[in-house]
Design a protein around this motif. Structure first.
Motif, PDB file in Angstrom:
ATOM      1  N   ASN A   1       5.039   9.873  -9.274  1.00 14.82           N
ATOM      2  CA  ASN A   1       5.590  11.232  -9.645  1.00 14.82           C
ATOM      3  C   ASN A   1       6.676  11.832  -8.677  1.00 14.82           C
ATOM      4  O   ASN A   1       6.146  12.447  -7.935  1.00 14.82           O
ATOM      5  CB  ASN A   1       4.306  12.739  -9.855  1.00 14.82           C
ATOM      6  CG  ASN A   1       4.842  12.922  -9.854  1.00 14.82           C
ATOM      7  OD1 ASN A   1       5.967  14.316 -10.523  1.00 14.82           O
ATOM      8  ND2 ASN A   1       3.150  14.076 -11.128  1.00 14.82           N
TER       9      ASN A   1
ATOM     10  N   VAL B   1       1.122   7.127  -5.794  1.00 16.61           N
ATOM     11  CA  VAL B   1       0.262   6.881  -5.645  1.00 16.61           C
ATOM     12  C   VAL B   1       0.463   7.231  -7.611  1.00 16.61           C
ATOM     13  O   VAL B   1       0.843   5.657  -8.861  1.00 16.61           O
ATOM     14  CB  VAL B   1      -0.920   7.445  -6.091  1.00 16.61           C
ATOM     15  CG1 VAL B   1      -1.678   6.654  -7.063  1.00 16.61           C
ATOM     16  CG2 VAL B   1      -1.621   7.135  -4.261  1.00 16.61           C
ATOM     17  N   ASN B   2       1.085   7.482  -8.493  1.00 18.61           N
ATOM     18  CA  ASN B   2       1.093   8.359  -9.861  1.00 18.61           C
ATOM     19  C   ASN B   2       3.074   8.380  -9.768  1.00 18.61           C
ATOM     20  O   ASN B   2       3.311   7.686 -11.334  1.00 18.61           O
ATOM     21  CB  ASN B   2       0.882   9.733 -10.239  1.00 18.61           C
ATOM     22  CG  ASN B   2      -0.174   9.629  -9.576  1.00 18.61           C
ATOM     23  OD1 ASN B   2      -1.173   8.679  -9.846  1.00 18.61           O
ATOM     24  ND2 ASN B   2      -1.053  10.967  -9.245  1.00 18.61           N
TER      25      ASN B   2
ATOM     26  N   THR C   1      10.417   5.595  -7.012  1.00 23.43           N
ATOM     27  CA  THR C   1      10.516   5.485  -9.223  1.00 23.43           C
ATOM     28  C   THR C   1      11.546   5.257  -9.568  1.00 23.43           C
ATOM     29  O   THR C   1      11.569   5.177 -10.494  1.00 23.43           O
ATOM     30  CB  THR C   1       9.841   6.843  -9.455  1.00 23.43           C
ATOM     31  OG1 THR C   1      10.633   7.650  -8.243  1.00 23.43           O
ATOM     32  CG2 THR C   1       8.261   6.790  -8.875  1.00 23.43           C
TER      33      THR C   1
ATOM     34  N   ARG D   1      -1.815  -0.895  -2.050  1.00 20.70           N
ATOM     35  CA  ARG D   1      -1.952   1.214  -2.516  1.00 20.70           C
ATOM     36  C   ARG D   1      -2.915   1.631  -1.502  1.00 20.70           C
ATOM     37  O   ARG D   1      -2.825   3.137  -1.505  1.00 20.70           O
ATOM     38  CB  ARG D   1      -1.819   0.897  -4.383  1.00 20.70           C
ATOM     39  CG  ARG D   1      -2.202   2.898  -4.104  1.00 20.70           C
ATOM     40  CD  ARG D   1      -1.195   2.458  -5.735  1.00 20.70           C
ATOM     41  NE  ARG D   1      -0.122   2.077  -6.546  1.00 20.70           N
ATOM     42  CZ  ARG D   1      -0.276   1.234  -7.013  1.00 20.70           C
ATOM     43  NH1 ARG D   1      -0.955   0.113  -8.141  1.00 20.70           N
ATOM     44  NH2 ARG D   1       0.956   0.619  -7.047  1.00 20.70           N
TER      45      ARG D   1
ATOM     46  N   ASP E   1       0.008  11.539  -3.752  1.00 17.64           N
ATOM     47  CA  ASP E   1      -0.081  11.708  -5.076  1.00 17.64           C
ATOM     48  C   ASP E   1       0.820  11.063  -6.092  1.00 17.64           C
ATOM     49  O   ASP E   1       1.113  10.111  -6.450  1.00 17.64           O
ATOM     50  CB  ASP E   1      -0.547  13.213  -5.354  1.00 17.64           C
ATOM     51  CG  ASP E   1      -2.283  13.376  -5.395  1.00 17.64           C
ATOM     52  OD1 ASP E   1      -3.175  12.714  -4.991  1.00 17.64           O
ATOM     53  OD2 ASP E   1      -2.730  14.960  -5.880  1.00 17.64           O
TER      54      ASP E   1
END
Lengths: 253, 220, 278
Positions: free
Chosen positions: B141, B138-139, B208, B13, B135
């Motif tokens: 989201n 990584v999250n 996700t 990551r 972002d």
């Protein structure tokens, strides 16, 4: 690179039956080396040659050399008892000593290896070993429980702690997870990766996924021969020998 | 449990993020060089590309190794396939930044056609999209990913606008054709960068939610 | 269809009942013996039985205290010699016994276990009583030891063989010497089983009568030395039982009750150890 063991032209026989054929390999210090191959390929026989566990097997004989600390363990007047204190072993079936507590199981190697130790020194070693085997947190309040009352995974970690207590340099493991459930196996695998910072570990496994997960180097045995030995990454992404490729892709074996 | 495995995933990551940071900076510096007419900045961008290329190889290798040695499943498997695809997109973004520097090589040797307004705006949006997509990666989201995908339209519109505007220059003065075409290409490269950021977002959504939203015009 | 099912079930039940009856027939004698002993021995079962010496004929009261002490003495002597010999031979057979010598030992031990006890009595007589010209506790103990030892040898061997190879390997892999592995790991692992074997062998020799006839002889008084004739419960029971006096017959029953009580206690202890210490 620094080698903990050097094997040269090792052959082994059970009676007339040759089970190892001219094995030559270097085992790097403080690394995890996996020995894999189909059943009957000689992998267990091989690691048992590294601490002379076959000495008592009738009809067993070896030729070739195994160097440990620069000395050939088969010729240079090596006492197998002293050798085994330096080259410990963990077996397929967890084998804590029956009728001994957790504490006694870990302390037993020290107790019988000559040097006198005080009770508190012993307790220190036991704690240290259990910590290294990731068992202290679970068992620090149950040191007087019989070793055989633990779960399979705990028993195996107890056996690892027991082996660590005599402060070996090398730890041989003969299919240490094959009798365990997946969760316990994962814990042992994690432990192996942790221990490789301080110990040289040789693991026999018939589980290639496991070999991939835990090893730095992998040796592939077939019918008593060492077919290929390389880094795990190389073996599992691009093995040099076609037979290795066929084995790890599940085309035979 | 599985601490060592998590460490390897974490390292992967981290590599993807480092590469994302590099290509974002490459884009930024390439456009800045063009706008501020600083030719020496272009060398910096080219130097960064070697790093990006190395990471491109390293990330692929790390992914293949994890797949070979750890047999990732479920979320881990989606993470690694996403990382591999994002890796390709990031490398292409780097290539696009290099393409911009190549146009700039020429543009900075000739007088400007006009002051640059829309191109820096495109670059800002594209960089923002790239940053947000990483972002989101990584999250994990996916809402941010959806939001970012929507911004792609703005970039597309800006590109059309730049093209129309430069067309008028070219029609009125044939001497500006070569320079104008170079600028059209720059806007085209920025538009491609935004497209790659969109791809990254699609990979993040797959990662996700395990949902493939590519080639479907229905976004929620 | 229904009839066949019925017949099958009936046959099933009949065999089960048959087997259960056989099992019952096997244990029946034990309960008959116990019941009979309690019935007939209870009359003489007084405290003085275990505290007093035998009284002469016609004189009421008296006990078998010297016999109890004698039996414990003889059994103790037999075990003092028999346990180390038997256990160590058993260890030899289990841990090292691979060659011809070991098979010869194994065979001989089995033979010895099969020798009728009266012959062992005669053997003790020839070995001790004739040269010493005297019946003695030594002679009795050596005759009983020959019954005791084979059982202990074979149970020790069998118990050690139930210790998994992995236990021995585990110890050897820790760099523990072979002899220490054997003594402190393997034997310890099998210790409950070995102890059980010892207790069962003890229960067996406590009740032996025939070998004592030629060796211990018996004694109406307290024993005076290990080289002297010595009393024993089985001998006293034997003597009382073959006497013509009714009150002696009662004492024979009571003595038998004491004897079987001791055997039961020891056997129960053996079973308890075998079960609990596993």
């Amino acid at each position: 690179m620094d080698n903990a063991l050097q094997v040269k032209d090792l052959c082994a026989w059970f009676g007339e039956h040759q089970v190892l054929k001219n094995i030559t390999m270097d085992i790097r210090r403080n690394s995890v080396t996996s020995v894999m191959g189909p059943s009957g390929c000689g992998k267990s026989t091989f690691i048992r040659c590294l601490n002379r566990m076959h000495d008592l097997t009738p009809g067993f004989r070896v030729s070739g050399e195994v160097f440990f600390d620069g000395r050939n363990i088969y010729t240079d007047r090596i006492d197998p008892v002293l050798l085994r204190r330096k080259v410990g072993m963990v077996f397929q079936q967890p084998n804590p000593f029956p009728r001994m507590s957790v504490f006694e199981n870990v302390a037993v190697g020290l107790k019988f290896n000559g040097k006198k130790r005080s009770r508190s020194e012993m307790a220190d070693v036991v704690e240290k070993s259990l910590r290294m085997a990731a068992l202290w947190d679970e068992l620090s309040d149950h040191l007087d429980r019989p070793g055989t009352s633990l779960s399979g995974g705990q028993q195996q970690r107890l056996c690892i702690a027991r082996a660590l207590a005599v402060e070996p340099e090398i730890l041989l493991m003969d299919e240490p997870c094959s009798a365990l459930d997946p969760t316990s196996s994962a814990r042992i695998e994690d432990l192996i990766e942790d221990l490789s910072d301080k110990y040289t570990i040789v693991v026999v496994t018939h589980n290639m996924q496991q070999a991939g997960r835990i090893s730095d180097s992998v040796a592939f045995f077939l019918l008593g021969e060492l077919i290929e030995m390389d880094t795990a990454a190389k073996i599992f992404t691009n093995p040099a020998d076609k037979r290795t490729e066929e084995y790890i892709t599940g085309r035979f074996g | 449990m599985k601490r060592h495995y998590s460490k390897e995933l974490g390292a992967l990551r981290e590599m993807v993020l480092r590469m994302g940071g590099l290509v974002e900076r490459m884009t930024h510096r390439a456009v800045q060089a063009l706008v501020e007419r600083k030719i020496e900045m272009l060398a910096e961008v080219k130097a960064m590309e070697t790093q990006v290329n190395r990471l491109h190889v390293d990330i692929d290798e790390a992914c293949i190794q994890i797949i070979a040695l750890r047999q990732p499943t479920a979320a881990d498997l989606r993470f690694i396939t996403a990382a591999m695809k994002i890796n390709t997109d990031l490398e292409r973004i780097g290539d696009q930044a290099i393409n911009i520097t190549e146009s700039a090589d020429f543009l900075l040797t000739v007088p400007p056609v006009k002051p640059l307004i829309d191109i820096p705006r495109m670059a800002d949006i594209a960089k923002e999209m790239l940053r947000d997509s990483l972002d989101a990666f990584v999250n994990g989201n996916e809402l941010l990913a959806y939001e970012t995908i929507r911004k792609d339209d703005q970039v597309d519109q800006l590109k059309d606008q730049v093209f129309r505007e430069l067309l008028t220059y070219m029609m009125s003065d044939a001497g500006t054709i070569e320079r104008s075409l170079a600028l059209v290409l720059v806007s085209r490269h920025l538009e491609r960068i935004a497209d790659h950021a969109t791809n990254i977002c699609e990979d993040v959504i797959f990662m996700t939610k395990g949902k493939d939203i590519r080639h479907q015009d229905l976004l929620p | 269809m229904h009839a066949i099912a019925f017949r099958r079930r009936a046959a099933d039940r009949a065999t089960k009942v048959l087997f259960a009856l056989c099992a019952f027939a096997v244990v029946l004698p034990l309960f008959l013996i116990l019941f009979d002993l309690l019935w007939k021995g209870a009359r003489e079962l007084k405290w003085t039985l275990v505290t007093d010496l035998p009284h002469p004929v016609g004189e009421p009261g008296g006990g078998i205290a010297n016999g109890i002490l004698g039996t414990l003495t003889i059994a103790g002597l037999a075990m003092a010699g028999g346990i180390p010999l038997g256990v160590m031979s058993g260890i030899y057979l289990a841990e090292y016994g691979r060659g011809k010598f070991a098979s010869a030992v194994r065979f001989s031990v089995d033979m010895l276990a099969g020798v009728p006890s009266i012959i062992l009595g005669i053997f003790g007589y020839v070995l001790w009583v004739l040269p010493m010209k005297r019946f003695s506790a030594w002679a009795a103990a050596s005759a009983l030891a020959m019954i005791f030892i084979p059982t202990v040898v074979r149970t020790t061997e069998e118990m050690l063989k139930t210790v998994p190879v992995s236990v021995r390997e585990g110890a050897l892999a820790l760099g523990i010497e072979r002899w220490k592995t054997t003594l402190f790991i393997t034997v310890r692992t099998a210790s409950a089983g070995i102890l059980t074997g010892i207790l069962l062998a003890m229960a067996r020799i406590i009740g032996e009568t025939a070998p004592l006839l030629f060796t211990a002889l018996g004694n109406q008084f307290w024993q005076t030395g290990l080289d002297q004739p010595i009393a024993a419960i089985p001998l006293q029971v034997f003597n009382y039982a073959i006497s013509p006096y009714d009150d002696w017959h009662d004492k024979a029953w009571a003595g038998a009750l004491v004897l079987i009580g001791m055997v039961l206690v020891i056997s129960t202890a053996a079973r308890y150890i075998a079960r609990v210490k596993k």
